[in-house]
Design an enzyme around this catalytic site. Structure first.
Site, PDB file in Angstrom:
ATOM      1  N   ASP A  31      -4.954  10.196  -8.997  1.00  0.00           N
ATOM      2  CA  ASP A  31      -5.590  10.929  -7.891  1.00  0.00           C
ATOM      3  C   ASP A  31      -6.367  12.190  -8.284  1.00  0.00           C
ATOM      4  O   ASP A  31      -6.308  13.211  -7.581  1.00  0.00           O
ATOM      5  CB  ASP A  31      -4.534  11.319  -6.843  1.00  0.00           C
ATOM      6  CG  ASP A  31      -3.846  10.116  -6.223  1.00  0.00           C
ATOM      7  OD1 ASP A  31      -4.172   8.978  -6.602  1.00  0.00           O
ATOM      8  OD2 ASP A  31      -2.971  10.313  -5.352  1.00  0.00           O
ATOM      9  N   LYS A 136      -4.919   3.394  -3.361  1.00  0.00           N
ATOM     10  CA  LYS A 136      -3.575   3.343  -2.790  1.00  0.00           C
ATOM     11  C   LYS A 136      -3.515   4.095  -1.462  1.00  0.00           C
ATOM     12  O   LYS A 136      -4.084   5.179  -1.339  1.00  0.00           O
ATOM     13  CB  LYS A 136      -2.562   3.920  -3.783  1.00  0.00           C
ATOM     14  CG  LYS A 136      -2.776   5.374  -4.151  1.00  0.00           C
ATOM     15  CD  LYS A 136      -1.839   5.768  -5.291  1.00  0.00           C
ATOM     16  CE  LYS A 136      -1.947   7.228  -5.652  1.00  0.00           C
ATOM     17  NZ  LYS A 136      -1.486   8.159  -4.646  1.00  0.00           N
ATOM     18  N   LYS A 139       1.604   7.670  -1.438  1.00  0.00           N
ATOM     19  CA  LYS A 139       1.749   8.636  -2.518  1.00  0.00           C
ATOM     20  C   LYS A 139       2.031   7.913  -3.836  1.00  0.00           C
ATOM     21  O   LYS A 139       1.518   8.284  -4.881  1.00  0.00           O
ATOM     22  CB  LYS A 139       2.874   9.635  -2.198  1.00  0.00           C
ATOM     23  CG  LYS A 139       2.682  10.405  -0.883  1.00  0.00           C
ATOM     24  CD  LYS A 139       1.346  11.112  -0.809  1.00  0.00           C
ATOM     25  CE  LYS A 139       1.181  11.874   0.513  1.00  0.00           C
ATOM     26  NZ  LYS A 139      -0.231  12.278   0.718  1.00  0.00           N
ATOM     27  N   VAL A 164      -2.552  14.499 -10.325  1.00  0.00           N
ATOM     28  CA  VAL A 164      -2.050  15.430  -9.301  1.00  0.00           C
ATOM     29  C   VAL A 164      -1.505  14.668  -8.091  1.00  0.00           C
ATOM     30  O   VAL A 164      -1.907  13.542  -7.843  1.00  0.00           O
ATOM     31  CB  VAL A 164      -3.193  16.369  -8.847  1.00  0.00           C
ATOM     32  CG1 VAL A 164      -3.684  17.197 -10.010  1.00  0.00           C
ATOM     33  CG2 VAL A 164      -4.354  15.622  -8.196  1.00  0.00           C
ATOM     34  N   THR A 165      -0.614  15.326  -7.344  1.00  0.00           N
ATOM     35  CA  THR A 165       0.088  16.543  -7.712  1.00  0.00           C
ATOM     36  C   THR A 165       1.430  16.167  -8.337  1.00  0.00           C
ATOM     37  O   THR A 165       1.972  15.107  -8.046  1.00  0.00           O
ATOM     38  CB  THR A 165       0.336  17.477  -6.496  1.00  0.00           C
ATOM     39  OG1 THR A 165       1.168  16.815  -5.547  1.00  0.00           O
ATOM     40  CG2 THR A 165      -0.961  17.871  -5.840  1.00  0.00           C
ATOM     41  N   CYS A 169       2.333  12.808  -5.747  1.00  0.00           N
ATOM     42  CA  CYS A 169       1.915  11.469  -6.181  1.00  0.00           C
ATOM     43  C   CYS A 169       2.331  11.130  -7.609  1.00  0.00           C
ATOM     44  O   CYS A 169       2.611   9.964  -7.913  1.00  0.00           O
ATOM     45  CB  CYS A 169       0.423  11.299  -5.966  1.00  0.00           C
ATOM     46  SG  CYS A 169       0.010  11.313  -4.205  1.00  0.00           S
TER      47      CYS A 169
HETATM   48  N1  TIU Z   1      -2.154  12.843  -4.809  1.00  0.00           N
HETATM   49  C1  TIU Z   1      -1.283  13.612  -4.135  1.00  0.00           C
HETATM   50  O1  TIU Z   1      -0.398  14.229  -4.696  1.00  0.00           O
HETATM   51  N2  TIU Z   1      -1.483  13.668  -2.774  1.00  0.00           N
HETATM   52  C2  TIU Z   1      -1.025  14.684  -1.994  1.00  0.00           C
HETATM   53  O2  TIU Z   1      -1.120  14.629  -0.793  1.00  0.00           O
HETATM   54  N3  TIU Z   1      -0.515  15.766  -2.637  1.00  0.00           N
HETATM   55  C3  TIU Z   1      -0.113  16.932  -2.095  1.00  0.00           C
HETATM   56  O3  TIU Z   1       0.442  17.752  -2.824  1.00  0.00           O
HETATM   57  N4  TIU Z   1      -0.355  17.184  -0.814  1.00  0.00           N
END
Ligand code: TIU
Length: 226
Positions: A31, A136, A139, A164-165, A169
């Site tokens: 992500d 996807k 998460k 991230v994060t 995820c």
């Molecule tokens: N990719 C991911 O971690 N999506 C999120 O929504 N992360 C947050 O920390 N909000």
């Protein structure tokens, strides 16, 4: 051409050294999307400090460059939904009680909608045409995707998970991968959180209890054995 050597490499990691072979290990970048990392995106709109995530860009870029130069397997994920939002759970849409939510118009197109500018991967880490991109809706990268099938078809047994994060995820994906039998290594400098305390705890949770979900290391240590 994909590498086929099964020589075992060992990376200095916690809680103990991580072993993998170049033929059975994939780099899975989670992500690294404009909506999460760029000023004006969804992440910043939720009140988050994107500079915390941007620190992971350069370490990922270096690792990706070396990984590609050795013709190793790379996969990318993006969190997002169909333009008609039929795969967006109502609970996810209304969570947070934000004025603007997933599917609404944002500064970089409709928020977390596939095909929109903000949903796409940042230019620094942009996928090459032959690198699978997993779209996807959740998460975790395994939920409602064909990631497991792709990994099985390619004989992958170990994953280097970045992106991230850290606590959302990345952690969810590492947990899902662990339950499916993959060994996961997370280079700490290649993952990012909006919250320093979650960055620290997110990594600690992975390596606790003898590596309950996986291993934690640093990209320099991984690059040293490549
Ligand atoms: N990719 C991911 O971690 N999506 C999120 O929504 N992360 C947050 O920390 N909000």
């Amino acid at each position: 051409m994909i590498r086929t050597t099964h020589e075992i490499l060992t990376v200095n990691a916690e809680p103990y050294p991580f072993e993998f072979s170049l033929a059975t290990c994939a780099l899975l970048i989670i992500d690294m999307q404009r909506d999460f990392l760029e000023p004006g995106g969804f992440g910043e709109m939720l009140g988050n400090d994107v500079s915390q995530l941007r620190a992971a860009i350069e370490p990922n870029r270096r690792l990706l460059e070396v990984w590609r130069s050795k013709k190793l397997q790379v996969m990318h994920t993006r969190e997002g939904h169909r333009p008609d939002l039929t795969d967006l759970p109502p609970a996810k849409k209304i969570r947070g009680r934000s004025k603007t939510c997933i599917g609404d118009a944002g500064p970089m197109g409709r928020i977390l909608v596939r095909g929109e500018a903000g949903h796409d991967i940042i230019p620094e880490l942009y996928p090459l045409p032959f690198e699978p991109v997993i779209d996807k809706p959740g998460k975790g990268a395994f939920f409602a995707t064909d990631l497991h099938a792709i990994l099985q078809n390619r004989g992958i047994q170990q994953l280097i998970v970045t992106g991230v994060t850290t606590e959302v995820c990345v952690n969810t994906t590492v947990r899902e991968a662990n339950d499916r039998g993959y060994d996961c290594l997370v280079p700490s400098d290649c993952v990012g959180s909006y919250f320093p305390e979650f960055q620290a705890m997110g990594l600690k949770m992975i390596k606790a209890q003898g590596g309950i979900f996986g291993w934690v290391s640093h990209s320099e240590k991984l690059l040293a054995v490549l």
